[in-house]
Design an enzyme around this catalytic site. Sequence first.
Site, PDB file in Angstrom:
ATOM      1  N   GLN A  99       0.794  -1.679   0.217  1.00 14.01           N
ATOM      2  CA  GLN A  99      -0.210  -0.149   0.127  1.00 14.01           C
ATOM      3  C   GLN A  99       0.738   1.281  -0.019  1.00 14.01           C
ATOM      4  OE1 GLN A  99      -2.079   1.906   3.285  1.00 14.01           O
ATOM      5  NE2 GLN A  99      -3.899   1.219   1.933  1.00 14.01           N
ATOM      6  N   TYR A 180      -6.366  10.586   3.730  1.00 13.02           N
ATOM      7  CA  TYR A 180      -4.661  10.996   4.081  1.00 13.02           C
ATOM      8  C   TYR A 180      -4.691  11.794   2.841  1.00 13.02           C
ATOM      9  CZ  TYR A 180      -4.115   7.684   7.943  1.00 13.02           C
ATOM     10  OH  TYR A 180      -3.058   7.504   9.024  1.00 13.02           O
ATOM     11  N   ARG A 227      -7.772   2.124  -2.729  1.00 12.80           N
ATOM     12  CA  ARG A 227      -8.179   2.077  -1.817  1.00 12.80           C
ATOM     13  C   ARG A 227      -8.710   3.320  -0.777  1.00 12.80           C
ATOM     14  NH1 ARG A 227      -6.970   0.636   4.983  1.00 12.80           N
ATOM     15  NH2 ARG A 227      -9.018  -0.798   4.929  1.00 12.80           N
ATOM     16  N   GLY A 317      -8.943  -6.838   9.174  1.00  9.78           N
ATOM     17  CA  GLY A 317      -8.301  -6.206   9.537  1.00  9.78           C
ATOM     18  C   GLY A 317      -7.835  -7.234  10.979  1.00  9.78           C
TER      19      GLY A 317
END
Length: 364
Positions: A99, A180, A227, A317
């Site tokens: 990622q 982000y 994502r 997760g």
Amino acid sequence: MATLFDPIRLGDLELPNRVVMAPLTRNRALADGDVPHALNAEYYAQRAGAGLLVSEGSQISPEGKGYAWTPGIHSAAQVEGWRKITDAVHARGGRIFIQLWHVGRVSHTSLQPDGQAPVGPSAIAAETRTFDGKGFVETSTPRALEMGEIARIVEDYRKAAENARDAGFDGVELHAANGYLIDQFLRDGSNRREDAYGGPVENRVRLLGEVLAALTDIWPASRVGIRFSPFSNANGVEDSAPMATFSHAIRKANEFGLGYLHLVEGQTGGPRDLPEGADIGALRRLFDGIYMANNGYDRDLALRTVESGEADLIAFGKAFIANPDLVTRLRKAAPLNAPEKETFYGGGAEGYTDYPTLEETKAA
């Protein structure tokens, strides 16, 4: 009718099942140089039974760092460290994407080169906290990226994609979620620019498109995923019209023929509830590739979602943190180890590589 345990093709890559290990920040890179190391290799190799592993977010540049002890993918030492991880995963028959991460404004001056201010689309503070290696601190107010700096950011993503290829990854996932940098550009609450990268949504998706063009120059499009977290307010991001914004963003991503779309359904790590007017299904239908669903999935929900055709892949997760053999446990409907929240971030093997498999539990 597909099941959670059936194989699926991601371009020319065959995944043996549809269980994905979600990207999980664990803050266990070496403090000197943000380099992945042998303990990280053991951790990922333990979980190689997943159909696909997506690595923890890895900063594309020193400027892209927002948390202590997170790994990068911009130096030779980091590439060498990641190569040991990909080799270990492949030796166990696994597949792993990295990622690619730039945190933007979600950082602190103490984590930035020369103590500089973090960068973002606009000089608007995230009003959240980060971990600087000593404790949790308020994020620093960013400076707005200048128009002439955007090309540098895109080049940093391109170089990170090249480094990921050199490190032996099977593909890359662009982190455009959770408040982000890319997410900051997409949303009108954090992007108040008045140039070609701000204002109407067609401008706010511009950086996303330029970065995807760079990534797909380096990788086959089927080996690139993305994502988003359309309805999450993680790290203080807000948008006045998320359905419209992310419809545009997903259409832009779809232009590149990407391998998969990965959505956080609801609040990141929180409730799956959606605001009025939100429609995950409508967003998913805008994308022609594989759909990876994420957030709060247990075995029953994952089975139903894949069998109904609502998703092709399910990302887990916390369950993968505590259960290195999660796929086996899901197949057998076996009990799961409970994750220890106090060891999620930082530290060593405890709460990282010492969770027992089902076989080890039975033998004890």
